[in-house]
Design a protein around this motif. Structure first.
Motif, PDB file in Angstrom:
ATOM      1  N   ARG A 196      59.391 -26.670 -29.181  1.00 48.57           N
ATOM      2  CA  ARG A 196      58.298 -26.952 -28.365  1.00 48.57           C
ATOM      3  C   ARG A 196      58.247 -26.039 -27.187  1.00 48.57           C
ATOM      4  N   HIS A 197      57.097 -25.909 -26.758  1.00 55.53           N
ATOM      5  CA  HIS A 197      56.860 -25.268 -25.411  1.00 55.53           C
ATOM      6  C   HIS A 197      56.499 -26.329 -24.343  1.00 55.53           C
ATOM      7  N   HIS A 198      56.803 -25.844 -23.150  1.00 54.42           N
ATOM      8  CA  HIS A 198      56.754 -26.896 -22.134  1.00 54.42           C
ATOM      9  C   HIS A 198      55.357 -26.585 -21.523  1.00 54.42           C
ATOM     10  N   TYR A 199      54.246 -27.451 -21.521  1.00 60.51           N
ATOM     11  CA  TYR A 199      52.978 -27.113 -20.868  1.00 60.51           C
ATOM     12  C   TYR A 199      53.005 -27.898 -19.730  1.00 60.51           C
ATOM     13  N   THR A 200      52.638 -27.346 -18.591  1.00 58.46           N
ATOM     14  CA  THR A 200      52.684 -27.899 -17.429  1.00 58.46           C
ATOM     15  C   THR A 200      51.403 -27.999 -16.577  1.00 58.46           C
ATOM     16  N   PHE A 201      51.163 -29.321 -15.891  1.00 58.40           N
ATOM     17  CA  PHE A 201      49.775 -29.466 -15.441  1.00 58.40           C
ATOM     18  C   PHE A 201      50.257 -29.512 -13.785  1.00 58.40           C
ATOM     19  N   GLU A 202      49.673 -28.720 -12.957  1.00 58.25           N
ATOM     20  CA  GLU A 202      49.903 -28.935 -11.587  1.00 58.25           C
ATOM     21  C   GLU A 202      48.820 -28.991 -10.899  1.00 58.25           C
ATOM     22  N   LEU A 203      48.764 -30.160 -10.031  1.00 59.91           N
ATOM     23  CA  LEU A 203      47.723 -30.551  -9.297  1.00 59.91           C
ATOM     24  C   LEU A 203      48.153 -30.236  -7.588  1.00 59.91           C
ATOM     25  N   PHE A 204      47.141 -29.385  -6.983  1.00 57.13           N
ATOM     26  CA  PHE A 204      47.310 -29.306  -5.618  1.00 57.13           C
ATOM     27  C   PHE A 204      46.218 -29.702  -4.793  1.00 57.13           C
ATOM     28  N   ALA A 205      46.612 -30.389  -3.676  1.00 60.48           N
ATOM     29  CA  ALA A 205      45.731 -31.215  -2.744  1.00 60.48           C
ATOM     30  C   ALA A 205      45.563 -29.984  -1.623  1.00 60.48           C
ATOM     31  N   LEU A 206      44.335 -29.697  -1.375  1.00 52.87           N
ATOM     32  CA  LEU A 206      44.223 -28.362  -0.505  1.00 52.87           C
ATOM     33  C   LEU A 206      43.515 -28.818   0.613  1.00 52.87           C
ATOM     34  N   ALA A 235      51.325 -32.316  -7.148  1.00 54.69           N
ATOM     35  CA  ALA A 235      51.949 -33.289  -8.234  1.00 54.69           C
ATOM     36  C   ALA A 235      52.081 -32.233  -9.534  1.00 54.69           C
ATOM     37  N   VAL A 236      53.176 -32.906 -10.348  1.00 49.00           N
ATOM     38  CA  VAL A 236      53.375 -31.944 -11.650  1.00 49.00           C
ATOM     39  C   VAL A 236      53.531 -32.975 -12.688  1.00 49.00           C
ATOM     40  N   TYR A 237      52.815 -32.699 -13.888  1.00 50.62           N
ATOM     41  CA  TYR A 237      53.328 -33.503 -14.969  1.00 50.62           C
ATOM     42  C   TYR A 237      53.373 -32.399 -16.135  1.00 50.62           C
ATOM     43  N   MET A 238      54.218 -32.931 -16.954  1.00 48.24           N
ATOM     44  CA  MET A 238      54.373 -31.899 -18.243  1.00 48.24           C
ATOM     45  C   MET A 238      54.391 -32.557 -19.549  1.00 48.24           C
ATOM     46  N   GLY A 239      53.864 -31.694 -20.655  1.00 50.01           N
ATOM     47  CA  GLY A 239      53.992 -32.097 -21.852  1.00 50.01           C
ATOM     48  C   GLY A 239      54.389 -31.023 -23.122  1.00 50.01           C
ATOM     49  N   LEU A 240      54.900 -31.192 -23.994  1.00 50.37           N
ATOM     50  CA  LEU A 240      55.406 -30.559 -25.022  1.00 50.37           C
ATOM     51  C   LEU A 240      54.664 -30.660 -26.219  1.00 50.37           C
ATOM     52  N   LEU A 291      43.642 -27.909 -10.096  1.00 55.41           N
ATOM     53  CA  LEU A 291      44.175 -28.204 -11.402  1.00 55.41           C
ATOM     54  C   LEU A 291      44.523 -26.967 -12.080  1.00 55.41           C
ATOM     55  N   HIS A 292      46.013 -26.876 -12.365  1.00 57.05           N
ATOM     56  CA  HIS A 292      46.595 -25.299 -13.018  1.00 57.05           C
ATOM     57  C   HIS A 292      47.431 -25.958 -14.408  1.00 57.05           C
ATOM     58  N   PHE A 293      46.672 -25.677 -15.352  1.00 58.77           N
ATOM     59  CA  PHE A 293      47.551 -26.104 -16.684  1.00 58.77           C
ATOM     60  C   PHE A 293      48.115 -24.741 -17.428  1.00 58.77           C
ATOM     61  N   HIS A 294      49.415 -24.695 -17.484  1.00 57.41           N
ATOM     62  CA  HIS A 294      49.730 -23.215 -18.043  1.00 57.41           C
ATOM     63  C   HIS A 294      50.882 -23.518 -18.925  1.00 57.41           C
ATOM     64  N   ASP A 295      51.344 -22.453 -19.947  1.00 61.58           N
ATOM     65  CA  ASP A 295      52.605 -22.361 -20.666  1.00 61.58           C
ATOM     66  C   ASP A 295      53.679 -21.311 -20.078  1.00 61.58           C
ATOM     67  N   LEU A 296      54.601 -22.111 -19.595  1.00 60.25           N
ATOM     68  CA  LEU A 296      55.631 -21.088 -18.867  1.00 60.25           C
ATOM     69  C   LEU A 296      56.355 -20.323 -19.877  1.00 60.25           C
ATOM     70  N   GLU A 297      56.172 -20.548 -21.278  1.00 64.78           N
ATOM     71  CA  GLU A 297      56.828 -19.639 -22.062  1.00 64.78           C
ATOM     72  C   GLU A 297      56.221 -18.705 -22.961  1.00 64.78           C
ATOM     73  N   THR A 315      56.832 -35.864 -22.661  1.00 71.98           N
ATOM     74  CA  THR A 315      56.781 -36.181 -23.952  1.00 71.98           C
ATOM     75  C   THR A 315      55.578 -35.424 -24.746  1.00 71.98           C
ATOM     76  N   ASP A 316      55.689 -35.384 -26.035  1.00 72.68           N
ATOM     77  CA  ASP A 316      54.822 -34.481 -26.765  1.00 72.68           C
ATOM     78  C   ASP A 316      53.254 -34.897 -26.570  1.00 72.68           C
ATOM     79  N   ILE A 317      52.429 -33.767 -26.437  1.00 77.55           N
ATOM     80  CA  ILE A 317      51.004 -33.918 -26.608  1.00 77.55           C
ATOM     81  C   ILE A 317      50.437 -34.140 -27.731  1.00 77.55           C
ATOM     82  N   PRO A 318      49.559 -35.085 -27.820  1.00 75.25           N
ATOM     83  CA  PRO A 318      48.805 -35.507 -28.987  1.00 75.25           C
ATOM     84  C   PRO A 318      48.168 -34.199 -29.579  1.00 75.25           C
ATOM     85  N   PRO A 319      48.058 -34.342 -30.981  1.00 77.80           N
ATOM     86  CA  PRO A 319      47.216 -32.923 -31.621  1.00 77.80           C
ATOM     87  C   PRO A 319      45.884 -32.812 -31.132  1.00 77.80           C
TER      88      PRO A 319
END
Length: 196
Positions: A145-155, A186-191, A79-85, A48-52
């Motif tokens: 809207r861009h897709h902003y992706t949070f990726e969490l890696f357990a190492l 784990a992956v979580y996404m916001g717009l 934790l890796h947070f990025h805009d794929l677009e 869903t949309d990321i609050p301002p």
């Protein structure tokens, strides 16, 4: 367990089932699967949309992030947070909004409003395209809207990487270092795009 060889097969299954080693319902022969690593962000639902407040249209405050079901043997999280677009200067690198590594393996999240600086209180390092700080989403109002992706890696290791002056080069080094050490993801996404 040598004595098991002397028993009939059906007796062995009963003994192992009682010990929780096998399941006999539905013909399944394996132990129950462990719940997967899961991430959540209370400020907005996945997809869903990321609050301002958490974007460049607001305060660029990092959201509170929590996770559960860390795999056994987890030494650290990334934790890796990025805009794929969005690509960086005509390269294949997408936009880096936040990279946090060496989060302790016993951590269950990050608080809202992580302060600026290379190293956090818990010993983790952070970096983004804007420096040693969280960079909020900033897609223009003129497009979708861009897709902003949070990726969490357990190492299963702690990374021997220090923050460099270029967030993209540091990310390349970090991503290379995690190869062969990922226990779960784990992956979580916001717009988001800016208000018109």
């Amino acid at each position: 367990m040598r004595f098991l060889r002397l028993l009939p097969a059906c007796t062995i299954v009963v003994i192992l089932s009682a010990l929780g080693v096998v399941q006999t319902r539905g013909g399944q022969g394996a132990a129950p699967a462990r719940a997967p690593l899961t991430m959540s962000i209370a400020a907005f639902a996945d997809g869903t949309d990321i609050p301002p407040k958490f974007t460049q249209a607001g305060d660029q405050t990092s959201p509170a992030i929590t996770w559960t079901n860390a795999p056994a043997g987890t030494t650290s999280f990334l934790l890796h947070f990025h805009d794929l677009e969005v690509s960086r200067d005509k390269t294949t690198d997408d936009q880096l909004h936040w990279l946090v590594w060496n989060i302790p393996g016993n951590a269950t999240g990050l608080p809202e409003g992580v302060p600026k600086g290379a190293q956090l209180e818990n010993g983790a390092f952070q970096l983004s395209a804007s420096g040693q700080v969280y960079r909020g989403p900033g897609a223009p109002a003129s497009g979708p809207r861009h897709h902003y992706t949070f990726e969490l890696f357990a190492l299963d290791t702690k990374l021997d990487v220090q923050p460099g002056t270029d967030g993209f080069e540091t990310r390349t080094r970090v991503m290379k270092e995690i190869q062969g050490h990922i226990l779960g993801k784990a992956v979580y996404m916001g717009l988001f795009h800016r208000p018109s």
